[in-house]
Design a protein around this motif. Structure first.
Motif: not given
Ligand code: FA5
Length: 335
Positions: A1-2, A49-52, A57-58
Motif C-alpha cells: 500500500m505504501i 492517508k497517514l492514518g490509513e 511506515v507512517r
C-alpha cells in the motif's frame, strides 16, 4: 500500500514539474498553488492517508509528504518572486507594441553654434561670455561710439529703465556681442584670442532675415603684428570648414566705429540665389586700444561679429529666420 502511495506522489511531483515550467505570469502561479496546495487541492489529501497506513511506515510517509510540501512551496515561491503580485482587473498584454516616444534633437542653432565653436577652439581661440543687460559704456562708449554720435542709429537699441541705477548710468539690452571685447581687453593683456557667443537684442522688425532677438558670435585676436591678411585667412578657413570648400564668399568694405578698416563678409546663399551678409569685421581701431589701456603702437588686432542664424540658414538652406523660433517639430526633427 505504501508503495502505491509513494508512486502516486512521485507522479504528482512529475505533473507539477511539467506545469510549473510553463507558468509565465503571477496569475498562473496562483492558479497552480490552488491546484496543488489549497485545502481541497491535489496534495493535502495525502496527509489523510497517514492514518490509513500501518504504524511502522507512517514516519517514512510523513517524511516524504513534508519533503514534497516543502518542494512545492519553494518552487511556487520562486516563480512568484519572478512575476510579482497577482494582478486583478484587465490583463496587460506584454507582447503589444508600446506607444513610441519622440526623441528630442538639438536645436539647429545650437548645433551650428557647437560647430562654429569647435572650429575656432581648434584654431586656438577660447570662449568668453558677457551679460545680456549691458551698461552703455561697454555696448557703445568704449567701442568708440560716443553719445549723440550718428553711428548709434546703426543699431536700434532697447533701453532699460531702472530707478535703482546710479545717476547718469544707462542700461540697455546689448545690441551686439562686441561689449565682450571691451570686458576682455580690460581684464586681460595681449595676446588675446577669444570668441564670445550669445543673444543680442535690437528694435528690428521680424522678417525673413531679421529678428529682434537673435544670436551673434564675436571674435577678437590681439597680438603684435596681426594684419588684415590674418583676418581674411582665419575667416576664409572658418567659412570653408563650416560650409564646404566650394562656398562662395566676398569681402565688402564697410564701416564700424570700433574697427578701421572695416569690412563685411557675404556668402552666396543658394536657397535665395543671392548674397547674404554673414558678419562684420575689421582691424581693431587704435582709438579703442587707447581707451582700454592697450598699447596701440605695439599691438594690432582684428575682430568680427557674425549672426548665428544667418550661418545656420546658409548651412542648412533655410530661407526664413522665423522657422528657428516657431518650435514646429516638423522643422526641428529634420536636424
Ligand atoms: C555688428 O553687430 C558688429 N558688432 C559686428 C562687428 C564685430 C564688426 C566686430 C566689426 C568687429 P552688424 O550690425 O552688421 O554688426 O551685425 C553683425 C551680423 O549680425 C550681421 O552681419 C548679420 O549676420 C547679423 N544680424 C544683424 N542684425 C540681425 C537681425 N536683426 N537678425 C538676425 N541677424 C542679424
Amino acid at each position: 500500500m505504501i508503495e502505491a502511495i509513494l508512486n502516486e506522489l512521485e507522479a504528482l511531483k512529475h505533473k507539477f514539474d511539467e506545469q510549473i515550467v510553463a507558468v509565465n505570469s503571477a496569475n498562473a502561479v496562483e492558479a497552480l498553488r490552488i491546484q496543488y496546495l489549497a485545502r481541497k487541492g491535489e496534495f493535502p489529501q495525502y496527509f489523510k492517508k497517514l492514518g490509513e497506513v500501518p504504524a511502522e511506515v507512517r514516519p517514512q510517509l510523513g517524511q516524504k509528504l513534508n519533503e514534497l510540501r516543502d518542494y512545492l512551496e519553494a518552487a511556487l515561491n520562486a516563480k512568484k518572486e519572478l512575476f510579482g503580485q497577482v494582478t486583478r482587473g484587465p490583463k496587460v498584454d506584454l507582447t503589444l507594441s508600446g506607444i513610441p516616444r519622440r526623441l528630442g534633437t538639438r536645436h539647429p542653432l545650437l548645433k551650428t553654434l557647437d560647430e562654429i565653436k569647435s572650429i575656432f577652439i581648434a584654431m586656438g581661440f577660447s570662449v568668453e561670455s558677457g551679460p545680456l543687460a549691458e551698461n552703455d559704456y561697454y555696448n557703445f562708449e568704449a567701442l568708440n561710439i560716443p553719445r549723440n554720435h550718428p553711428s548709434r542709429d546703426m543699431q536700434d537699441t532697447l533701453y532699460l529703465s531702472d530707478p535703482m541705477r546710479e545717476e547718469g548710468e544707462t542700461y540697455l539690452l546689448r545690441t551686439h556681442t562686441s561689449p565682450v571685447q571691451v570686458r576682455t581687453m580690460l581684464k586681460q593683456k595681449p595676446p588675446i584670442r577669444i570668441i564670445a557667443p550669445g543673444r543680442v537684442f535690437r528694435k528690428d522688425n521680424l522678417d525673413a532675415t531679421h529678428s529682434p532677438v537673435f544670436h551673434q558670435i564675436e571674435g577678437l585676436y590681439v597680438d603684435e603684428g596681426v594684419t588684415m591678411g590674418d583676418l581674411k585667412g582665419v575667416l576664409l578657413a572658418y567659412a570653408r570648414k563650416l560650409l564646404g570648400r566650394d562656398i562662395k564668399v566676398r569681402f565688402r568694405p564697410s564701416y564700424f566705429p570700433f574697427t578701421e578698416p572695416s569690412a563685411e563678409l557675404d556668402v552666396w546663399f543658394p536657397a535665395k540665389n543671392r548674397w547674404m551678409e554673414l558678419l562684420g569685421c575689421g582691424m581693431v581701431n587704435p582709438a579703442v586700444f587707447d581707451m582700454l589701456g592697450i598699447d596701440s603702437e605695439k599691438y594690432t588686432g582684428f575682430a568680427f561679429g557674425m549672426g548665428i542664424e544667418r550661418v545656420a540658414m546658409t548651412k542648412y538652406a533655410i530661407d526664413d529666420i522665423r522657422y528657428f523660433y516657431d518650435n514646429d517639430v516638423r522643422f526641428l526633427q529634420q536636424f
